[in-house]
Design a protein around this motif. Structure first.
Motif, PDB file in Angstrom:
ATOM      1  N   ASN A  59       0.852  -1.251   0.132  1.00 14.72           N
ATOM      2  CA  ASN A  59      -0.066  -0.018   0.010  1.00 14.72           C
ATOM      3  C   ASN A  59       0.951   1.351  -0.012  1.00 14.72           C
ATOM      4  N   SER A  60       1.923   1.120  -0.651  1.00 16.81           N
ATOM      5  CA  SER A  60       3.012   2.291  -0.586  1.00 16.81           C
ATOM      6  C   SER A  60       2.776   3.256  -1.646  1.00 16.81           C
ATOM      7  N   ILE A  61       3.025   4.573  -1.469  1.00 18.65           N
ATOM      8  CA  ILE A  61       3.102   5.558  -2.610  1.00 18.65           C
ATOM      9  C   ILE A  61       4.157   6.383  -2.309  1.00 18.65           C
ATOM     10  N   THR A  62       5.027   6.584  -3.338  1.00 17.14           N
ATOM     11  CA  THR A  62       6.274   7.314  -3.335  1.00 17.14           C
ATOM     12  C   THR A  62       6.434   8.474  -4.198  1.00 17.14           C
ATOM     13  N   VAL A  63       6.702   9.821  -3.418  1.00 20.26           N
ATOM     14  CA  VAL A  63       6.528  11.001  -4.269  1.00 20.26           C
ATOM     15  C   VAL A  63       8.099  11.411  -4.297  1.00 20.26           C
ATOM     16  N   ARG A  64       8.512  11.738  -5.589  1.00 22.07           N
ATOM     17  CA  ARG A  64       9.987  11.953  -5.733  1.00 22.07           C
ATOM     18  C   ARG A  64       9.778  13.197  -6.711  1.00 22.07           C
ATOM     19  N   GLN A 241      -4.661  12.076  -6.766  1.00 25.17           N
ATOM     20  CA  GLN A 241      -4.859  13.284  -6.102  1.00 25.17           C
ATOM     21  C   GLN A 241      -3.582  13.738  -5.656  1.00 25.17           C
ATOM     22  N   ILE A 242      -2.808  13.077  -4.883  1.00 22.51           N
ATOM     23  CA  ILE A 242      -1.600  13.642  -4.414  1.00 22.51           C
ATOM     24  C   ILE A 242      -0.586  14.140  -5.182  1.00 22.51           C
ATOM     25  N   GLU A 243      -0.681  13.655  -6.530  1.00 26.36           N
ATOM     26  CA  GLU A 243       0.286  14.058  -7.327  1.00 26.36           C
ATOM     27  C   GLU A 243      -0.340  15.474  -7.916  1.00 26.36           C
ATOM     28  N   ARG A 244      -1.551  15.697  -8.343  1.00 25.72           N
ATOM     29  CA  ARG A 244      -2.097  16.672  -8.867  1.00 25.72           C
ATOM     30  C   ARG A 244      -1.930  17.824  -7.997  1.00 25.72           C
ATOM     31  N   GLU A 245      -2.255  17.661  -6.525  1.00 31.74           N
ATOM     32  CA  GLU A 245      -2.008  18.710  -5.799  1.00 31.74           C
ATOM     33  C   GLU A 245      -0.337  19.211  -5.187  1.00 31.74           C
ATOM     34  N   MET A 246       0.186  18.260  -5.378  1.00 32.17           N
ATOM     35  CA  MET A 246       1.786  18.594  -5.174  1.00 32.17           C
ATOM     36  C   MET A 246       2.293  19.274  -6.457  1.00 32.17           C
ATOM     37  N   ARG A 247       1.763  18.735  -7.436  1.00 37.28           N
ATOM     38  CA  ARG A 247       2.399  19.558  -8.555  1.00 37.28           C
ATOM     39  C   ARG A 247       1.766  20.963  -8.584  1.00 37.28           C
ATOM     40  N   ALA A 248       0.533  21.450  -8.206  1.00 31.91           N
ATOM     41  CA  ALA A 248       0.059  22.550  -8.075  1.00 31.91           C
ATOM     42  C   ALA A 248       0.823  23.285  -6.919  1.00 31.91           C
ATOM     43  N   LEU A 250       3.959  22.847  -5.726  1.00 36.13           N
ATOM     44  CA  LEU A 250       5.236  23.181  -6.296  1.00 36.13           C
ATOM     45  C   LEU A 250       5.510  23.810  -7.453  1.00 36.13           C
ATOM     46  N   ASN A 251       4.480  24.347  -8.140  1.00 34.77           N
ATOM     47  CA  ASN A 251       4.463  24.961  -9.316  1.00 34.77           C
ATOM     48  C   ASN A 251       5.191  23.985 -10.339  1.00 34.77           C
ATOM     49  N   ILE A 252       4.685  22.892 -10.759  1.00 36.46           N
ATOM     50  CA  ILE A 252       5.195  21.942 -11.620  1.00 36.46           C
ATOM     51  C   ILE A 252       4.381  21.789 -12.954  1.00 36.46           C
ATOM     52  N   HIS A 253       4.486  21.629 -13.827  1.00 34.85           N
ATOM     53  CA  HIS A 253       3.722  21.574 -15.249  1.00 34.85           C
ATOM     54  C   HIS A 253       3.034  20.267 -15.088  1.00 34.85           C
ATOM     55  N   PRO A 254       1.682  19.994 -15.441  1.00 40.29           N
ATOM     56  CA  PRO A 254       1.118  18.907 -15.236  1.00 40.29           C
ATOM     57  C   PRO A 254       1.472  17.745 -16.165  1.00 40.29           C
ATOM     58  N   ASP A 255       2.417  17.856 -17.118  1.00 40.33           N
ATOM     59  CA  ASP A 255       2.880  16.881 -18.042  1.00 40.33           C
ATOM     60  C   ASP A 255       4.316  16.734 -17.591  1.00 40.33           C
ATOM     61  N   ASP A 256       4.895  17.278 -16.760  1.00 31.44           N
ATOM     62  CA  ASP A 256       6.398  17.350 -16.515  1.00 31.44           C
ATOM     63  C   ASP A 256       6.631  15.995 -15.604  1.00 31.44           C
ATOM     64  N   GLN A 257       6.862  14.852 -16.216  1.00 23.31           N
ATOM     65  CA  GLN A 257       6.846  13.631 -15.587  1.00 23.31           C
ATOM     66  C   GLN A 257       8.432  13.626 -14.851  1.00 23.31           C
ATOM     67  N   THR A 258       9.383  14.473 -15.204  1.00 21.48           N
ATOM     68  CA  THR A 258      10.687  14.584 -14.812  1.00 21.48           C
ATOM     69  C   THR A 258      10.851  15.332 -13.433  1.00 21.48           C
ATOM     70  N   ALA A 259       9.898  16.136 -13.163  1.00 20.31           N
ATOM     71  CA  ALA A 259      10.136  17.018 -12.108  1.00 20.31           C
ATOM     72  C   ALA A 259       9.523  16.396 -10.977  1.00 20.31           C
ATOM     73  N   LEU A 260       8.307  15.703 -11.306  1.00 24.17           N
ATOM     74  CA  LEU A 260       7.618  15.101 -10.057  1.00 24.17           C
ATOM     75  C   LEU A 260       7.195  13.595 -10.653  1.00 24.17           C
ATOM     76  N   SER A 261       7.395  12.704  -9.751  1.00 19.71           N
ATOM     77  CA  SER A 261       6.818  11.436 -10.063  1.00 19.71           C
ATOM     78  C   SER A 261       6.214  10.748  -8.860  1.00 19.71           C
ATOM     79  N   VAL A 262       5.156  10.048  -9.215  1.00 19.38           N
ATOM     80  CA  VAL A 262       4.523   9.529  -7.987  1.00 19.38           C
ATOM     81  C   VAL A 262       4.391   7.960  -8.397  1.00 19.38           C
TER      82      VAL A 262
END
Length: 410
Positions: A59-64, A241-248, A250-262
């Motif tokens: 049940n792990s989720i990792t935010v990098r 949901q975590i990914e969308r809100e963390m992108r918002a 941290l001001n990361i583009h919604p399609d930028d998979q390099t900057a943030l990955s979940v």
């Protein structure tokens, strides 16, 4: 129950018609052999997928985070994204009703020394819940606790192989080691099912690492364990949901998979389940085809055998043999050959799988191929019953023929 004379006749018949008996047995043995190998390979692929996540909670989720690859809201490409304590606390407070465990992580590579023994290891600064997110097994002492984090203590939990490297067979808990120039107290030893690399790691409190190695509130990633009561789809939606809100945030583009990955284990589990289900359907289809081919093969052989022995049955009936005794003899012979051949096929298939072992892991991702005994025994029983029917039907028909007609048969 046990008619010795009938069994003598059965073995005499088998010995007299060796080629026919071998062909009948080969059909069954080959079918069971293929069936065993197919399901063994399928299980081997399943073991590979399961082993890839054996040391991570289901049940792990990792935010990098890393650097941005797309400009966004006037911010340039190549901007380094940095997670901080406030981001960790935001996730903790915002989703507290859906989170079972949570830990921040800071990755370091440090030299760890005890007396004259020293080497460089991966040292992860974590929170106490990381023990459950990483499935860390404490074999001696304890893991980090909340007091260690609050007091920023210089406590360290080392892997089994670090303990062997530095201490050998001597006790390690309660001893002090030098970690990158600072003295740490060893409070626990752990093992990990992930293998040797996982057991050459060490854990220290995240607050200690922030204080000593940077004097900041930076963290490398955030790990959470979602509530196990969430179903797969709800868990996937939670990760999104975590990914969308963390992108918002941290001001990361919604399609930028390099900057943030979940990385959401619910997605991985769903993918594995889908792949394994599809593989099971394919293997079941092929395996069923193999069994049907075996059934058809032995049926054809038995029909030929009965036709060949029609004159013999006529003589037996003329001498006073009952139709039931003729049918019983043929059925017993058929079941005997099928059972022995099925066992040979099962044994050979199991032996081949054990011989293969993990030799196919590197090239074909097949780990410890094996097959459930219940499945193969069930398939063998199906073939035995098929052999019984294959022998019974034509034998019943032949046994009911009048002796004079049977004696005239070609």
């Amino acid at each position: 129950m046990f008619d010795l004379d009938r069994w003598r006749e059965i073995f005499q018949s088998i010995n007299k018609n060796r080629l026919r008996s071998v062909m009948s047995g080969f059909t069954v043995a080959f079918a069971i052999l293929l069936f065993t190998l197919l399901f063994g390979v399928a299980n081997g692929l399943g073991n590979f997928f399961k082993g890839a996540f054996v040391d991570t909670a289901e049940n792990s989720i990792t935010v990098r985070v890393r650097q941005t690859s797309k400009p966004y809201k006037g911010l340039q490409t190549g901007r380094k994204i940095q997670l901080k304590n406030k981001d960790y606390e935001y996730v903790s407070k915002t989703y507290k009703n859906k989170i079972e465990y949570q830990s921040a992580i800071i990755y370091k590579n440090f030299s760890i020394k005890y007396k004259n023994e020293a080497s460089t290891y991966r040292v992860s600064a974590v929170n106490p819940d990381y023990q459950f997110l990483e499935k860390t097994i404490i074999t001696d002492g304890r893991f980090l606790n909340n007091r260690d984090v609050q007091e920023k203590s210089k406590s360290i939990v080392i892997g089994r192989l670090i303990k062997e490297d530095l201490f050998g067979g001597r006790p390690a808990v309660g001893k002090r080691v030098n970690v990158n120039g600072s003295s740490y107290l060893v409070i626990g030893i752990f093992s990990d099912e992930g293998g040797d690399n996982e057991e050459r790691k060490a854990y220290i409190p995240v607050s200690t690492a922030q204080m000593i190695y940077g004097n900041n509130d930076y963290i490398s990633q955030i790990n959470v364990g979602y509530d196990r009561n969430l179903n797969t789809d709800a868990a996937i939606a939670f990760g999104s949901q975590i990914e969308r809100e963390m992108r918002a945030k941290l001001n990361i583009h919604p399609d930028d998979q390099t900057a943030l990955s979940v990385r959401n284990m619910a997605e991985s589990n769903k993918f594995i389940s889908t792949v394994m289900f599809a593989l099971l359907l394919i293997i079941t289809f092929i395996g069923s085809g193999t069994l049907i081919a075996g059934i058809i093969g032995i049926s054809n052989i038995m029909i030929f055998v009965i036709k060949e022995r029609t004159r013999e049955f006529g003589i037996r009936k003329a001498l006073g043999a009952q139709p039931s005794s003729i049918v019983g003899m043929v059925v017993q012979e058929s079941v005997l050959i099928t059972t022995i051949a099925g066992y040979v096929g099962l044994s050979l298939g199991t032996y081949v799988l054990s011989l293969i072992g993990n030799s196919l892991e590197e090239d074909y991702f097949i780990v410890n191929p094996s097959v459930s005994p219940e499945i193969v025994i069930g398939a063998t029983i199906v073939l035995v019953l098929s052999g019984l029917i294959a022998g019974y039907v034509p034998a019943k028909r032949a046994a009911n023929i009048k002796p004079i007609e049977a004696l005239r048969g070609d």
